[in-house]
Design a protein around this motif. Structure first.
Motif, PDB file in Angstrom:
ATOM      1  N   GLY A   1       0.808  -1.210   0.000  1.00 59.60           N
ATOM      2  CA  GLY A   1       0.000   0.000   0.000  1.00 59.60           C
ATOM      3  C   GLY A   1       0.840   1.257   0.000  1.00 59.60           C
ATOM      4  N   ALA A   2       1.966   1.230   0.727  1.00 56.97           N
ATOM      5  CA  ALA A   2       2.846   2.405   0.771  1.00 56.97           C
ATOM      6  C   ALA A   2       3.441   2.696  -0.597  1.00 56.97           C
ATOM      7  N   LEU A   3       3.761   1.647  -1.350  1.00 54.92           N
ATOM      8  CA  LEU A   3       4.336   1.862  -2.684  1.00 54.92           C
ATOM      9  C   LEU A   3       3.356   2.543  -3.624  1.00 54.92           C
ATOM     10  N   THR A   4       2.063   2.340  -3.390  1.00 54.75           N
ATOM     11  CA  THR A   4       1.074   2.999  -4.241  1.00 54.75           C
ATOM     12  C   THR A   4       0.826   4.445  -3.826  1.00 54.75           C
ATOM     13  N   VAL A   5       1.205   4.794  -2.589  1.00 51.56           N
ATOM     14  CA  VAL A   5       0.951   6.138  -2.075  1.00 51.56           C
ATOM     15  C   VAL A   5       2.167   7.035  -2.221  1.00 51.56           C
ATOM     16  N   LEU A   6       3.344   6.500  -1.900  1.00 52.05           N
ATOM     17  CA  LEU A   6       4.551   7.319  -1.847  1.00 52.05           C
ATOM     18  C   LEU A   6       5.036   7.696  -3.245  1.00 52.05           C
ATOM     19  N   PRO A   7       5.581   8.897  -3.384  1.00 55.16           N
ATOM     20  CA  PRO A   7       6.251   9.235  -4.649  1.00 55.16           C
ATOM     21  C   PRO A   7       7.520   8.419  -4.808  1.00 55.16           C
ATOM     22  N   SER A   8       8.003   8.333  -6.035  1.00 62.25           N
ATOM     23  CA  SER A   8       9.112   7.427  -6.332  1.00 62.25           C
ATOM     24  C   SER A   8      10.384   7.766  -5.580  1.00 62.25           C
ATOM     25  N   ASP A   9      10.577   9.030  -5.220  1.00 55.60           N
ATOM     26  CA  ASP A   9      11.819   9.405  -4.550  1.00 55.60           C
ATOM     27  C   ASP A   9      11.805   9.114  -3.063  1.00 55.60           C
ATOM     28  N   GLN A  10      10.707   8.478  -2.535  1.00 60.09           N
ATOM     29  CA  GLN A  10      10.624   8.213  -1.100  1.00 60.09           C
ATOM     30  C   GLN A  10      10.282   6.768  -0.786  1.00 60.09           C
ATOM     31  N   VAL A  11      10.546   5.863  -1.722  1.00 58.82           N
ATOM     32  CA  VAL A  11      10.194   4.453  -1.506  1.00 58.82           C
ATOM     33  C   VAL A  11      11.350   3.646  -0.926  1.00 58.82           C
ATOM     34  N   LEU A  12      12.523   4.255  -0.743  1.00 60.59           N
ATOM     35  CA  LEU A  12      13.683   3.489  -0.278  1.00 60.59           C
ATOM     36  C   LEU A  12      13.429   2.765   1.050  1.00 60.59           C
ATOM     37  N   PRO A  13      12.899   3.426   2.087  1.00 60.82           N
ATOM     38  CA  PRO A  13      12.690   2.688   3.351  1.00 60.82           C
ATOM     39  C   PRO A  13      11.720   1.522   3.207  1.00 60.82           C
ATOM     40  N   VAL A  14      10.767   1.629   2.286  1.00 61.03           N
ATOM     41  CA  VAL A  14       9.851   0.501   2.051  1.00 61.03           C
ATOM     42  C   VAL A  14      10.627  -0.669   1.456  1.00 61.03           C
ATOM     43  N   PHE A  15      11.511  -0.398   0.504  1.00 62.02           N
ATOM     44  CA  PHE A  15      12.360  -1.454  -0.054  1.00 62.02           C
ATOM     45  C   PHE A  15      13.218  -2.089   1.043  1.00 62.02           C
ATOM     46  N   HIS A  16      13.733  -1.274   1.966  1.00 63.38           N
ATOM     47  CA  HIS A  16      14.564  -1.813   3.044  1.00 63.38           C
ATOM     48  C   HIS A  16      13.745  -2.748   3.938  1.00 63.38           C
ATOM     49  N   CYS A  17      12.493  -2.388   4.190  1.00 64.38           N
ATOM     50  CA  CYS A  17      11.634  -3.280   4.987  1.00 64.38           C
ATOM     51  C   CYS A  17      11.348  -4.576   4.232  1.00 64.38           C
ATOM     52  N   MET A  18      11.099  -4.462   2.941  1.00 63.31           N
ATOM     53  CA  MET A  18      10.839  -5.661   2.146  1.00 63.31           C
ATOM     54  C   MET A  18      12.037  -6.599   2.158  1.00 63.31           C
ATOM     55  N   LYS A  19      13.236  -6.042   2.182  1.00 64.20           N
ATOM     56  CA  LYS A  19      14.440  -6.871   2.206  1.00 64.20           C
ATOM     57  C   LYS A  19      14.452  -7.782   3.430  1.00 64.20           C
ATOM     58  N   VAL A  20      13.912  -7.284   4.557  1.00 59.43           N
ATOM     59  CA  VAL A  20      13.877  -8.091   5.784  1.00 59.43           C
ATOM     60  C   VAL A  20      12.686  -9.038   5.764  1.00 59.43           C
ATOM     61  N   LEU A  21      11.549  -8.594   5.254  1.00 57.19           N
ATOM     62  CA  LEU A  21      10.308  -9.368   5.372  1.00 57.19           C
ATOM     63  C   LEU A  21      10.203 -10.486   4.333  1.00 57.19           C
ATOM     64  N   VAL A  22      10.619 -10.228   3.078  1.00 55.79           N
ATOM     65  CA  VAL A  22      10.386 -11.220   2.018  1.00 55.79           C
ATOM     66  C   VAL A  22      11.064 -12.556   2.304  1.00 55.79           C
ATOM     67  N   PRO A  23      12.353 -12.608   2.747  1.00 54.44           N
ATOM     68  CA  PRO A  23      12.927 -13.930   3.048  1.00 54.44           C
ATOM     69  C   PRO A  23      12.165 -14.694   4.134  1.00 54.44           C
ATOM     70  N   LYS A  24      11.551 -13.971   5.078  1.00 58.92           N
ATOM     71  CA  LYS A  24      10.814 -14.640   6.156  1.00 58.92           C
ATOM     72  C   LYS A  24       9.485 -15.208   5.671  1.00 58.92           C
ATOM     73  N   LEU A  25       8.883 -14.564   4.658  1.00 53.64           N
ATOM     74  CA  LEU A  25       7.524 -14.949   4.250  1.00 53.64           C
ATOM     75  C   LEU A  25       7.478 -15.701   2.927  1.00 53.64           C
ATOM     76  N   LEU A  26       8.620 -15.892   2.282  1.00 52.49           N
ATOM     77  CA  LEU A  26       8.607 -16.460   0.946  1.00 52.49           C
ATOM     78  C   LEU A  26       8.036 -17.874   0.928  1.00 52.49           C
ATOM     79  N   THR A  27       8.260 -18.618   1.987  1.00 50.91           N
ATOM     80  CA  THR A  27       7.754 -19.996   2.023  1.00 50.91           C
ATOM     81  C   THR A  27       6.267 -20.039   2.327  1.00 50.91           C
ATOM     82  N   SER A  28       5.824 -19.239   3.315  1.00 45.55           N
ATOM     83  CA  SER A  28       4.428 -19.314   3.761  1.00 45.55           C
ATOM     84  C   SER A  28       3.500 -18.429   2.932  1.00 45.55           C
ATOM     85  N   SER A  29       3.984 -17.310   2.430  1.00 46.93           N
ATOM     86  CA  SER A  29       3.120 -16.372   1.691  1.00 46.93           C
ATOM     87  C   SER A  29       3.785 -16.000   0.372  1.00 46.93           C
TER      88      SER A  29
END
Length: 1615
Positions: free
Chosen positions: A928-956
């Motif tokens: 949802g944040a990626l759809t709201v934030l302008p392109s120059d402010q998505v870096l922290p969202v990418f940083h969160c995804m870096k932590v979350l995706v390996p944890k959820l890749l198997t289950s979700s």
């Protein structure tokens, strides 16, 4: 035939009046009017001979015909424009009627017995022109004037003649020369020039003077669009304005002596404009015609002549002297030849003529006094013509030739040169393609044109007089500001200016101009080129500015135009050069009479200026309100830069001693700043703007002060600034804490202040960490209260009350403060304030609703209108910043507590940290944040995804795939945004291609695995458009797969083996760039090669985004792998099989491919990589792939690939001799199947000594080699025999070294064969090729084992085998690429042999330039086409009546009404072929320039007796104008075969029945004086490169098209 018909008609009636009246009755058909015309002409001839009947009856009858029939007829024709519909007259016959009627009218005027009729007709035609204008009915009026004009009396009708002449000039000049399409005005202009003006020229006297006055009048049009009509008029009157001696100039010729066009400056300026600026070839041809006629007339007359008063001190535009006749003729002959040759627009035709241009300068400068003999503007016309050519190669040749003028010649000064340089030359230099490298020039060696430009400008400015130099340089720089230049031209122009020797040439205006150029360079996207241009422009200012004319304020304002992050970085050589310039000129700067723009009184001392600058900056003006916006950063940047410059200048004075003096100077400068900073925390009444300015200046000083280079650690100035900042830390931090936490920031504009405070706080934290962190320091005491107050504010504002603007702003500020604290703590573990257990801040942040949109506040009662409008317009930006800061805090939590993140949310009943312990919900919020934030402010969202995706890749997995896909869409949309693309791409790669993500995705082989591979290929595809994308991907993956160089051998490549396609694509990656992209890369490499000489290299970080670095990264990664590690070994073997499959697929896709094509490059990279992998191959693996390697040798490959295949086969046989049996089998396929590939295996045998090094028993191998080689020595194919003999020589030398008796029987045969080829007689190709193959590097110098290294694979062998420079990878790039460490065996990177010293050369290539001759230095033009304009010779008194042979009629041939005029053609072969064509298609006559050519054997060989059956007429070239005029009066349409702006396509043109086809000369075409006699120009559509057809072929095409159309018409009539 017409004369016979007229005699017959007159014989039937004794009274011609009856006959005339009979002809005037009935329908006005073309045939009736033409009969009337030739009957009147016959009566006129009879009257002149005295045989006319009825002295009074005939004039009366003539007046009756004119008044009663012809004038009404012409009035009817005038009522419709030319070509308009006429219900009574077919459109095809209208022109025939018009011309016949006007010719009859002229006869009537002569037969009328007085001038009254002619004058009356002329008056009526003039009134008609005045009433209707040129757009309607002009054709009839002009024809009437042309017909009756010669009948007017020069003396009695002088005023009328003048009016006619003025009308003719007005018509001729009225055409719009800028239009490509013909219209009524253009038709009227052509008619006036072709018919009326020549007729008036015969009248002489007043008429001619009136025409001339109209041309040279001050108000006459002179723009580029007017040149064509002017030259049209001049060429029409050339015989009168440029008369030959003894020519008949008409009545009262003595009055025309003053009408010599050669003496008029306006005439020559018009000719020059036509030569240089005319857009169409026809106008240029007219200008050349006038020039050559003037030269011919001058030579024949011999009298001295000069063009009007001289302009300045230079020579006249044109002059003549009998004493210098030979030199003048030689100059103008040279000149006209060059101008004619330039029309060809083909460089192979023009290049041989360019040396002749040098002789023009030799003739133009006097050897006695070194002055100009010819006006320099003539030379400039040649260069202008070359610069405006459509052929860019010709433009480049012209520019280079001009820039080389001063290398070998000493030319006197001429203002025209300076004007030309600033005008046409700089316009030409704006074309980027001119700066490309020359063939054979290495990448990065610099543009030849750029270097010549630099040398030229330095030389030219040095030779300029001092009083002119300043003005020239100022205009030169101002020209650089007059347009948007591309990066490459502005770079080389700036570099040329920077090398101009020091002189006091520029003042304030010059500095402003340089500043304008700097602003122009900012629009380019190539950062390195932009930075380099700024460096050169600053050097230009230091070299050329007169410091006495500028103030320090002017200099500082100019320096503000430079970007410090791109050019003027502290510590660079440019910074040092600027400091030295300021030190030397410190006391010389001028003083302003008034205050500077900053309000400072100017003082010459740099220290005093900077001290006052700081004081005035700190002092806040009384008029500034407290609620205004934050100050502009530019002022702080200016003050910080000047402070540091002044301190470094002071350091230069002390010669690195007395460091205390530097400290004192800095303290003197910054005392006002430090005093204000120390009062920030305690003085609550300090003006807000003053506080903001102080903090801005402090931050700018700390950022600008950082040295670029290795001396940053020992920088005393930076240490002093740090100590100043640390001494004020407590006051600053208290002030920031108060401002951020005490509700003092309440407006949208205060968010900028919040950003400033947080930046200063971050900088202070970094300073304290560098010098050593102490727990009790002021920063420590601020962070905790700041964190707590921010949390308190956020909690208080969640109470559900109606939000106000102040509340919402405070909420945003609190979140920003928390984000800053989190970033500081995340980067600096020393700042950990709590235990590792979640504290209040962590629990609060983890419980905040994600992506919460701040409600837009209602306007408050006391708020200003500007504040409300600012809040409403920028509220979306405010909300985005709030969400961005929230995700910054969340990314900190996820990294800190990553161990608490569960793989599933099922087993967390009561989470303490919901955002951490409920990862699926958090990842959904990230989407949802990626759809709201302008392109120059998505870096922290990418940083969160870096932590979350390996944890959820198997289950979700589906949620993770959706996250990856959404992130990729954002990256794809950003590909054209330079500033934020790369940081976002890097973050995207780090979370999508994380090792954990790749491993899990490969393990489950689900949607994520295929989505990652899809994105991988999309990124590779994007790299073809945006260089550097693949670099980011491959660099990150390789670094993550190899942790460090020390434990590489223990690293498992379990994840990498599932993505080996990535390494495969990296090994063969490399796009073929467009020419403009390659040019930019070449110039960037050139700038990089300059090193520290260009400060931009020191300031701008080399991002390593070139395509080469993709392959370098992959190769260095492969070099780090160890064959002893099984996972490494399997990975490399899998990659090798895929490389061989890739080579096979490329070979099948296209069996034949060109050198340096994409297929060639791909195959080349495949075999380079296989060579790198070769050491890891063992015998078992080679057993699997050896057949594919040998099979590759059978394919018809380019040279470089042949060498790589042969090399790897040699290495295999050297290391594993057991494969020799398979190798011998390769020779048993039969000669037909091995014509090309057998040479590959024979080349391998030429290195048999290397192959047999590890074989103890060499005799069997040598015996087999001899048997194999000998059978190919007798091949029918020469190349195979050559390779076989080279291999035989090597094998036999080894046999002789072993002294084996088994080979004695073959000694005589082999020795005689080798001796025969060695002592081959003669100097033919066979002997040359034998010598070349022995000298070739692969057979003479290359050692397959000793030369096995990266340098040979990637640089030496591609260079020696003729690959384009794009494929050469210098070994230095491997060492400078440090993202991947070098392996332990780094020494194998470099070649240990002398192979790197060899020059490229292939034995199969022919000698370059073996037949090329040196430039012709002879005086005769034996190497160029010489075009000759036919001149009017003596006009013999010949009867031009066509007398057709009656034998044609007796033979019953069908004769058309087509006349072919070939009087301009020279060659008998062309004339003979035309004669045959005309006879075959039934032309009515062929007109020749001389009937003597009929007896020529070449003519007869082509005509095959056609001249016996075709009427031939002799009309010499000087008689053509009169002949064409006569034919026009007979109703013929004159058609020329010529390419002009208004030519009609042959496929679109409809030939009239009465057509006269005028063919041009083989070289020159149709002369300009005849083109205006044409009714229409027809051109043959072409699609090839050659610009013209043979004249016989062109004539034959038009004759057939005429015949085809007539046959169709007759067929339609019969049906």
């Amino acid at each position: 035939m017409e004369r016979v018909l007229a005699e017959t008609l007159l014989s039937q009636s004794r009274d011609p009046r009856v006959l005339l009246r009979a002809l005037c009755r009935g329908e006005a058909s073309a045939e009736r009017v033409e009969t009337l015309r030739f009957l009147l002409q016959r009566l006129e001839d009879a009257e002149e001979c005295g045989g006319g009947g009825g002295a009074g009856a005939l004039p009366e009858a003539a007046r009756e015909v004119a008044a009663g029939y012809l004038v009404p007829l012409l009035r009817g024709l005038r009522g419709r424009p030319a070509g308009g519909p006429d219900p009574d007259l077919p459109a095809r016959d209208r022109r025939r009627v018009l011309r016949a009627a006007t010719a009859a009218l002229r006869s009537c005027a002569r037969l009328s017995g007085g001038p009254q009729l002619a004058a009356a007709l002329a008056e009526e035609a003039l009134r008609d022109l005045a009433a209707r204008g040129p757009a309607a009915g002009a054709e009839a009026a002009v024809e009437v004037l042309a017909a009756v004009g010669p009948c007017l009396r020069p003396r009695e009708d002088g005023p009328l003649l003048e009016r006619v002449a003025q009308a003719a000039v007005a018509l001729a000049l009225g055409a719009d020369g800028d239009r490509d399409e013909a219209g009524p005005a253009e038709d009227a202009a052509a008619l006036a020039a072709g018919r009326l003006l020549p007729a008036l020229g015969q009248c002489g006297g007043a008429a001619l003077r009136a025409v001339w006055a109209g041309l040279v009048a001050a108000g006459a049009p002179s723009g580029p669009g007017r040149v064509g009509p002017q030259l049209l008029v001049l060429s029409a009157l050339a015989e009168r304005l440029l008369p030959e001696p003894g020519a008949d100039r008409g009545p009262r010729a003595g009055e025309e002596d003053d009408l010599d066009a050669r003496r008029c400056g306006r005439f020559w300026r018009t000719v020059q404009a036509g030569l240089a600026r005319a857009p169409d070839a026809l106008t240029r041809k007219r200008a050349r015609y006038l020039l050559q006629r003037a030269v011919e007339v001058s030579a024949e007359r011999g009298a001295p002549c000069a063009c009007g008063p001289r302009e300045g001190t230079g020579p006249s535009l044109f002059w003549w002297s009998e004493k210098k006749k030979d030199e003048l003729l030689k100059f103008w002959e040279n000149y006209i030849l060059i101008m004619e040759t330039l029309e060809g627009n083909q460089i192979h035709v023009i290049k041989p003529v360019l040396p002749k241009l040098n002789s023009l300068f030799e003739y133009a400068v006097s050897e006695e006094n070194g002055c100009w003999l010819f006006h320099p503007s003539w030379h400039m016309c040649i260069y202008k013509r070359m610069f405006e050519s459509e052929n860019k190669i010709l433009t480049k040749e012209g520019v280079i030739h001009f820039l080389e003028l001063y290398e070998t010649k000493s030319l006197p000064f001429a203002p025209e040169f300076s004007e030309f340089i600033i005008g046409p030359l700089m316009d030409a230099l704006s074309e980027s393609s001119l700066y490309s490298r020359s063939p054979g020039q290495l990448i990065g060696s610099g543009s030849p044109l750029g270097l010549k430009l630099q040398k030229f400008l330095v030389t030219y400015v040095s030779l300029l007089p001092e009083e002119i130099k300043s003005g020239f340089l100022l205009k030169f720089i101002q020209k650089m500001t007059s347009r948007h230049w591309c990066a490459i031209p502005i770079l080389f122009l700036s570099k040329a200016l920077a090398n101009v020797p020091r002189c006091k040439a520029l003042g304030v205006e010059g500095l402003l101009a340089l500043r304008g150029v700097l602003q122009r360079t900012m629009i380019t996207h190539q950062i390195l080129l932009r930075g380099a241009a700024q460096c050169y422009l600053l050097q230009t200012a230091m070299n050329l500015v007169d410091v006495e004319k500028v103030t320090l304020s002017d200099v500082s304002t100019f320096l503000m135009s430079l970007r410090q992050e791109e050019s003027l970085g502290r510590g660079t050589s440019l910074w040092t050069e600027l400091c030295d310039w300021l030190r030397v000129n410190e006391s010389c700067f001028g003083q302003a009479s008034a205050c500077s723009p900053t309000g400072l009184p100017e003082t010459p001392s740099l220290n005093a200026y900077v001290k006052n600058l700081v004081h005035e900056y700190i002092t806040s003006p009384a008029w500034e309100r407290e609620d205004c916006f934050m100050p502009d950063w530019s002022e702080a940047r200016l003050v910080a830069m000047m402070v540091l410059l002044a301190v470094d200048v002071e350091g230069m004075k002390t010669q690195y001693s007395e460091k205390r003096r530097t400290q004192n100077v800095l303290r003197i400068f910054l005392d006002p700043l430090l005093d204000s900073l120390l009062k920030l925390g305690t003085n609550a009444y300090m003006p807000l703007l003053r506080a903001d300015r102080c903090l801005q200046l402090l931050w700018k000083l700390l950022r600008t002060c950082v040295l670029t280079g290795s001396g940053a650690r020992d920088d005393e100035v930076f240490k002093l600034l740090q100590s100043f900042a640390m001494s004020a830390t407590e006051s600053i931090s208290d002030f920031i804490l108060r401002r951020l936490t005490m509700d003092e920031l309440s407006s949208v504009s205060d968010l900028d202040r919040c950003h400033l405070y947080l930046m200063v706080l971050t900088e202070l934290i970094n300073i304290h960490l560098k010098v050593g962190w102490k727990r009790g320091n002021p920063i420590w005491r601020v962070i905790s209260p700041l964190k707590n107050a921010s949390i308190r504010h956020l909690q208080e504002m969640d109470g559900g009350q109606e939000p106000t603007l102040a509340w919402q702003i405070q909420r945003v500020i609190s979140m920003a403060a928390l984000a800053t604290v989190c970033e500081a703590v995340d980067q600096k573990p020393e700042l950990q304030l709590d235990s590792l257990e979640p504290g209040p801040m962590e629990r609060f942040l983890a419980s905040l609703p994600l992506n919460h949109t701040l409600q837009k506040p209602h306007p408050e009662e006391h708020s200003s209108f500007s504040e409300d409008s600012a809040a409403s317009q920028g509220w979306g930006k405010v909300v985005a910043q709030y969400i961005h800061d929230q995700w910054v805090c969340l990314s900190f939590l996820l990294r800190k507590y990553h161990t608490l993140i569960p793989s599933s949310e099922d087993n967390v009943p009561d989470p303490v940290l919901p955002a951490v312990q409920m990862p699926a919900r958090t990842l959904q919020s990230a989407l949802g944040a990626l759809t709201v934030l302008p392109s120059d402010q998505v870096l922290p969202v990418f940083h969160c995804m870096k932590v979350l995706v390996p944890k959820l890749l198997t289950s979700s997995e589906s949620l993770c795939v959706e996250s990856i896909d959404m992130a990729w869409k954002i990256i794809s949309a950003l590909s054209n945004t330079q500033l934020i693309f790369w940081s976002n791409l890097k973050a995207f790669v780090q979370f999508v291609f994380d090792t954990k993500v790749l491993t899990i995705a490969a393990k489950i082989k689900g949607q994520a695995y295929f989505k990652i591979k899809e994105i991988m290929y999309k990124m590779i595809e994007m790299s073809a458009i945006k260089t550097g994308v693949f670099n980011t991907l491959i660099s990150y993956c390789c670094k993550s797969w190899i942790v460090s160089a020390s434990d590489v051998s223990q690293v498992s490549l379990s994840s990498a083996k599932n993505y080996s396609e990535l390494i495969l694509e990296a090994c063969i990656f490399g796009t073929v760039f467009r020419r403009d992209q390659r040019l930019i890369q070449d110039v960037q490499t050139y700038i990089e090669n300059l090193g520290h000489d260009c400060a931009a290299n020191a300031v701008i970080e080399n991002t390593k985004r070139e395509d080469h670095y993709v392959r370098i990264c992959a190769v260095k990664f492969l070099c780090l792998l160890h064959g002893s590690n099984m996972s490494h070994k399997l990975f490399m073997e899998d990659l090798a099989i895929k490389l061989l499959d890739k080579d096979e697929s490329v070979s099948k896709s296209r069996t034949r491919y060109y050198v340096n094509s994409q297929q060639h490059r791909l195959k080349n990279r495949v075999w380079q990589t296989l060579l790198v992998l070769f050491p890891s191959f063992d015998q078992n693996f080679l057993n699997r792939i050896i057949d594919k390697i040998f099979q590759a040798g059978f394919i018809n490959n380019q040279a470089s690939i042949k060498y790589f295949i042969e090399w790897i086969i040699i290495l295999i046989l050297h290391k594993f001799p057991q494969f020799l049996l398979k190798f011998w089998d390769c020779f048993s396929y039969g000669e037909e199947n091995l014509k090309t590939s057998i040479c590959t295996f024979l080349s391998v045998l030429s290195h048999l000594d290397i192959i047999t090094q590890n074989i103890p028993e060499k005799k069997p191998v040598l015996k087999q080699a001899l048997v194999t080689v000998l059978q190919w020595c007798f091949s029918q194919n020469f190349s195979i025999r050559l390779y076989a003999l080279a291999a035989l020589k090597k094998v036999w030398s080894m046999c002789k070294a072993l002294h084996t008796e088994e080979f004695d029987a073959l000694t005589s045969v082999i020795e005689s064969s080798l001796n025969q080829v060695e002592n081959m007689p003669g100097t033919g190709n066979a002997k040359k090729n034998w010598q070349r193959i022995q000298e070739h590097f692969f057979f003479a110098s290359f050692h397959p084992v000793q030369d096995y290294c990266l340098e040979t694979i990637f640089y030496i062998l591609p260079r020696l085998s003729g690959l384009v420079e794009d494929e050469w990878i210098a070994i230095g790039k491997f060492t400078t690429f440090t993202d991947i460490p070098s392996d332990a065996g780094f020494q194998w990177y470099l070649s240990p042999t002398h192979l790197c010293e060899l020059k490229p050369g292939d034995w199969a290539q022919q000698d370059v330039g073996s037949h090329s001759g040196e430039a012709d230095s002879q005086s005769e033009w034996t190497d160029v086409q010489k075009k000759i304009i036919p001149w009017k010779i003596n006009a013999p008194d010949l009867d031009l009546e066509l007398v057709f042979q009656d034998r044609v009629a007796k033979l019953g041939k069908s004769i058309s009404r087509l006349i072919v005029v070939a009087s301009l053609i020279d060659k008998p072969t062309n004339l003979g072929g035309l004669c045959r064509t005309c006879e075959v298609f039934g032309a009515s006559a062929l007109v020749l320039g001389s009937l003597q050519c009929v007896g020529d054997k070449q003519f007869q060989g082509l005509s095959v007796s056609a001249e016996q059956w075709l009427p031939l007429v002799e009309v010499k070239p000087p008689q053509l104008i009169d002949f064409l005029q006569q034919k026009k009066t007979e109703g013929y349409t004159v058609i020329g075969v010529e390419q002009t702006a208004k030519s009609v396509d042959l496929t679109q043109y409809s030939f009239p029945e009465r057509s006269l086809l005028l063919l041009g000369n083989e070289r020159e075409g149709i002369p300009a004086n005849l083109i205006q006699q044409l009714d229409v120009c027809v051109e043959i559509p072409q699609q090839g490169i050659i610009r013209s057809l043979n004249v016989h072929v062109s004539g034959a095409l038009l004759i057939w098209e005429y015949t085809r159309q007539q046959l169709l018409r007759h067929g339609d009539a019969e049906s």
